[in-house]
Design a protein around this motif. Structure first.
Motif, PDB file in Angstrom:
ATOM      1  N   THR A 113       9.774  -7.689 -29.098  1.00  0.00           N
ATOM      2  CA  THR A 113       9.064  -6.507 -28.425  1.00  0.00           C
ATOM      3  C   THR A 113       8.901  -5.419 -29.601  1.00  0.00           C
ATOM      4  N   PRO A 114       7.641  -4.826 -29.749  1.00  0.00           N
ATOM      5  CA  PRO A 114       7.839  -3.881 -30.905  1.00  0.00           C
ATOM      6  C   PRO A 114       8.182  -2.627 -30.227  1.00  0.00           C
ATOM      7  N   THR A 115       8.748  -1.505 -31.030  1.00  0.00           N
ATOM      8  CA  THR A 115       8.896  -0.215 -30.698  1.00  0.00           C
ATOM      9  C   THR A 115       8.068   0.527 -31.038  1.00  0.00           C
ATOM     10  N   TRP A 116       7.128   1.056 -30.006  1.00  0.00           N
ATOM     11  CA  TRP A 116       6.051   2.026 -30.014  1.00  0.00           C
ATOM     12  C   TRP A 116       6.121   3.276 -30.243  1.00  0.00           C
ATOM     13  N   PRO A 117       5.375   4.174 -31.049  1.00  0.00           N
ATOM     14  CA  PRO A 117       5.488   5.643 -31.014  1.00  0.00           C
ATOM     15  C   PRO A 117       4.972   6.204 -29.533  1.00  0.00           C
ATOM     16  N   LYS A 118       5.569   7.072 -29.085  1.00  0.00           N
ATOM     17  CA  LYS A 118       5.259   7.450 -27.699  1.00  0.00           C
ATOM     18  C   LYS A 118       4.067   8.281 -27.600  1.00  0.00           C
ATOM     19  N   THR A 119       3.427   8.029 -26.515  1.00  0.00           N
ATOM     20  CA  THR A 119       2.056   8.502 -26.271  1.00  0.00           C
ATOM     21  C   THR A 119       1.975   9.732 -25.286  1.00  0.00           C
ATOM     22  N   GLY A 130      -3.676  16.547 -23.961  1.00  0.00           N
ATOM     23  CA  GLY A 130      -4.048  17.405 -24.829  1.00  0.00           C
ATOM     24  C   GLY A 130      -4.445  16.476 -26.260  1.00  0.00           C
ATOM     25  N   ALA A 131      -3.869  16.848 -27.480  1.00  0.00           N
ATOM     26  CA  ALA A 131      -4.478  16.140 -28.813  1.00  0.00           C
ATOM     27  C   ALA A 131      -3.957  14.692 -28.778  1.00  0.00           C
ATOM     28  N   GLU A 132      -2.473  14.522 -28.171  1.00  0.00           N
ATOM     29  CA  GLU A 132      -1.897  13.360 -28.574  1.00  0.00           C
ATOM     30  C   GLU A 132      -2.022  12.582 -27.300  1.00  0.00           C
ATOM     31  N   GLY A 133      -3.297  11.906 -27.214  1.00  0.00           N
ATOM     32  CA  GLY A 133      -3.419  10.973 -26.015  1.00  0.00           C
ATOM     33  C   GLY A 133      -3.973  11.660 -24.931  1.00  0.00           C
ATOM     34  N   GLY A 134      -4.581  12.876 -25.039  1.00  0.00           N
ATOM     35  CA  GLY A 134      -4.947  13.422 -23.772  1.00  0.00           C
ATOM     36  C   GLY A 134      -6.618  13.745 -24.001  1.00  0.00           C
ATOM     37  N   GLU A 135      -7.068  14.241 -23.238  1.00  0.00           N
ATOM     38  CA  GLU A 135      -8.554  14.694 -23.307  1.00  0.00           C
ATOM     39  C   GLU A 135      -9.138  15.121 -24.665  1.00  0.00           C
ATOM     40  N   GLN A 136     -10.193  14.508 -25.154  1.00  0.00           N
ATOM     41  CA  GLN A 136     -10.488  15.034 -26.635  1.00  0.00           C
ATOM     42  C   GLN A 136     -11.898  15.543 -26.591  1.00  0.00           C
ATOM     43  N   GLU A 137     -12.431  16.025 -25.228  1.00  0.00           N
ATOM     44  CA  GLU A 137     -13.780  16.567 -25.258  1.00  0.00           C
ATOM     45  C   GLU A 137     -13.865  17.843 -25.748  1.00  0.00           C
ATOM     46  N   ASP A 191       4.691   1.798 -22.456  1.00  0.00           N
ATOM     47  CA  ASP A 191       3.656   2.851 -22.786  1.00  0.00           C
ATOM     48  C   ASP A 191       2.301   2.428 -21.932  1.00  0.00           C
ATOM     49  N   PHE A 192       2.372   2.354 -20.504  1.00  0.00           N
ATOM     50  CA  PHE A 192       1.075   1.907 -20.129  1.00  0.00           C
ATOM     51  C   PHE A 192      -0.225   2.730 -20.427  1.00  0.00           C
ATOM     52  N   ASP A 193       0.081   4.039 -20.525  1.00  0.00           N
ATOM     53  CA  ASP A 193      -1.011   4.875 -20.961  1.00  0.00           C
ATOM     54  C   ASP A 193      -1.911   4.666 -22.043  1.00  0.00           C
ATOM     55  N   ALA A 194      -1.007   4.185 -23.220  1.00  0.00           N
ATOM     56  CA  ALA A 194      -1.568   3.865 -24.359  1.00  0.00           C
ATOM     57  C   ALA A 194      -2.328   2.750 -24.400  1.00  0.00           C
ATOM     58  N   MET A 195      -1.935   1.696 -23.551  1.00  0.00           N
ATOM     59  CA  MET A 195      -2.783   0.421 -23.738  1.00  0.00           C
ATOM     60  C   MET A 195      -4.078   0.719 -22.668  1.00  0.00           C
ATOM     61  N   TRP A 196      -3.897   1.356 -21.697  1.00  0.00           N
ATOM     62  CA  TRP A 196      -4.998   1.741 -20.851  1.00  0.00           C
ATOM     63  C   TRP A 196      -6.013   2.471 -21.532  1.00  0.00           C
ATOM     64  N   ALA A 197      -5.585   3.643 -22.263  1.00  0.00           N
ATOM     65  CA  ALA A 197      -6.614   4.277 -23.195  1.00  0.00           C
ATOM     66  C   ALA A 197      -7.284   3.269 -24.362  1.00  0.00           C
ATOM     67  N   LYS A 198      -6.429   2.420 -24.839  1.00  0.00           N
ATOM     68  CA  LYS A 198      -7.027   1.580 -25.891  1.00  0.00           C
ATOM     69  C   LYS A 198      -7.813   0.537 -25.560  1.00  0.00           C
ATOM     70  N   SER A 199      -7.550  -0.114 -24.185  1.00  0.00           N
ATOM     71  CA  SER A 199      -8.690  -0.966 -23.500  1.00  0.00           C
ATOM     72  C   SER A 199      -9.673  -0.164 -23.214  1.00  0.00           C
ATOM     73  N   SER A 200      -9.966   1.364 -22.843  1.00  0.00           N
ATOM     74  CA  SER A 200     -11.104   1.831 -22.685  1.00  0.00           C
ATOM     75  C   SER A 200     -11.946   1.776 -23.629  1.00  0.00           C
ATOM     76  N   VAL A 201     -11.355   2.453 -24.860  1.00  0.00           N
ATOM     77  CA  VAL A 201     -12.263   2.476 -26.328  1.00  0.00           C
ATOM     78  C   VAL A 201     -12.651   1.219 -26.827  1.00  0.00           C
ATOM     79  N   ARG A 202     -11.691   0.153 -26.549  1.00  0.00           N
ATOM     80  CA  ARG A 202     -12.303  -1.142 -27.251  1.00  0.00           C
ATOM     81  C   ARG A 202     -13.331  -1.664 -26.518  1.00  0.00           C
ATOM     82  N   ARG A 203     -13.550  -1.295 -25.218  1.00  0.00           N
ATOM     83  CA  ARG A 203     -14.870  -1.528 -24.424  1.00  0.00           C
ATOM     84  C   ARG A 203     -16.126  -0.902 -25.044  1.00  0.00           C
ATOM     85  N   LEU A 204     -15.512   0.466 -25.447  1.00  0.00           N
ATOM     86  CA  LEU A 204     -16.977   1.143 -25.961  1.00  0.00           C
ATOM     87  C   LEU A 204     -17.401   0.519 -27.181  1.00  0.00           C
ATOM     88  N   VAL A 205     -16.582  -0.155 -27.981  1.00  0.00           N
ATOM     89  CA  VAL A 205     -17.082  -0.952 -29.186  1.00  0.00           C
ATOM     90  C   VAL A 205     -18.301  -1.663 -29.048  1.00  0.00           C
TER      91      VAL A 205
END
Length: 299
Positions: free
Chosen positions: A280-286, A292-299, A217-231
């Motif tokens: 290794t964990p079993t992640w919920p799919k992103t 859209g709402a689940e992992g997509g654009e939120q603007e 689930d590379f996209d979930a990790m990519w998104a999270k890395s971006s938002v963590r930097r915003l912190v």
């Protein structure tokens, strides 16, 4: 009196007149379904929720997540759910997830959970996360004053596939009526964070299993890395600081209960909090980027 003693002795002795071992204490949470276990402890968890969280909705989401945790220990489920309650994040796979590591359930905040906690600061007006695709209209000029330094206009005249692959993740916040710095993270930067910090990725590569979260689930990790930097550029609350600490604690030991006290380790590229060794964990799919709402654009 002698007859009574003989009856007591017979009731507590085995066939060879040897004292029987006391029956083991049975944990009802193990023998009952996890759903029944959670329902019996509903008040215990709802009392730990912040006042603004809808208790009924939280419990319905928690109940829906129980099936995948049926092999986890009650103590670990209890700890993970209390962490969700502590931060007021629903274990829905978007704000937070409870991930089974074999028999251990582990609390894991997701990128929308970070955004939710940012929103709670009184100075933060809004938080935005988005994906930029190859054929979208966008521009970023850091030397320009906000908000002229950045714009993104998705190609709504094209299908998602026709817009091309995702090339950038971005996040920013509006604080006291002014927009924050825009955090931009391209794929190669996300891969660099993965290669530098992810123990799980290195372990999966070494073993040839390719089953780490960065693989699946590379996209979930990519998104999270971006938002963590915003912190780093938004007003920091005590809750947000503790969430970062709890998130990082997942990478320190396998598995470990979340740490919700202490200071945040400061570094240029935050390690992915989901970067695990084994198991290794079993992640919920992103959802796919831009979906859209689940992992997509939120603007």
């Amino acid at each position: 009196m002698s007859e009574l003693k003989d009856r007591v002795k017979a009731a507590t002795s085995g066939p060879d007149d040897q004292p029987q071992e006391p029956a083991p204490v049975t944990d009802l949470a193990v023998n009952d379904s996890v759903r029944q276990w959670l329902q019996r402890r509903q008040t215990y968890f709802t009392d730990a929720l912040p006042r603004h969280v809808d208790k009924a909705h939280f419990m319905s989401v928690a109940l829906a997540s129980m099936e995948k945790l049926k092999d986890c220990t009650p103590a670990s489920i209890n700890t993970a759910l209390l962490a969700c309650c502590r931060f007021g994040l629903e274990p829905d796979g978007r704000q937070a997830a409870i991930i089974p590591y074999k028999e251990v359930a582990t609390f894991q905040p997701m990128y929308e959970g970070y955004i939710e906690l940012m929103y709670r600061h009184p100075r933060v007006d809004s938080v935005h996360f988005g994906w930029i695709r190859e054929k979208d209209q966008w521009d970023y000029t850091p030397t320009e004053p906000s908000p002229r330094d950045f714009f993104h206009k998705p190609r709504v005249d094209l299908s998602e596939a026709d817009r091309g692959p995702v090339i950038l993740a971005y996040a920013f916040a509006w604080i006291d009526g002014r927009r924050s710095q825009v955090i931009m993270l391209n794929r190669s930067q996300a891969e660099a964070i993965r290669d530098k910090y992810s123990k799980a990725y290195k372990n999966a590569e070494r073993k040839g299993t390719r089953d780490s979260t960065w693989h699946t689930d590379f996209d979930a990790m990519w998104a999270k890395s971006s938002v963590r930097r915003l912190v780093k550029v938004v007003p920091t609350s005590h809750d947000l600081t503790e969430l970062l600490q709890a998130d990082d604690a997942v990478d320190d030991a396998q598995p470990a209960p979340p740490v919700i006290r202490g200071t945040v380790i400061s570094r240029d590229d935050e390690p992915g909090p989901d970067d695990q060794e084994t198991p290794t964990p079993t992640w919920p799919k992103t959802a796919q980027p831009g979906g859209g709402a689940e992992g997509g654009e939120q603007e």
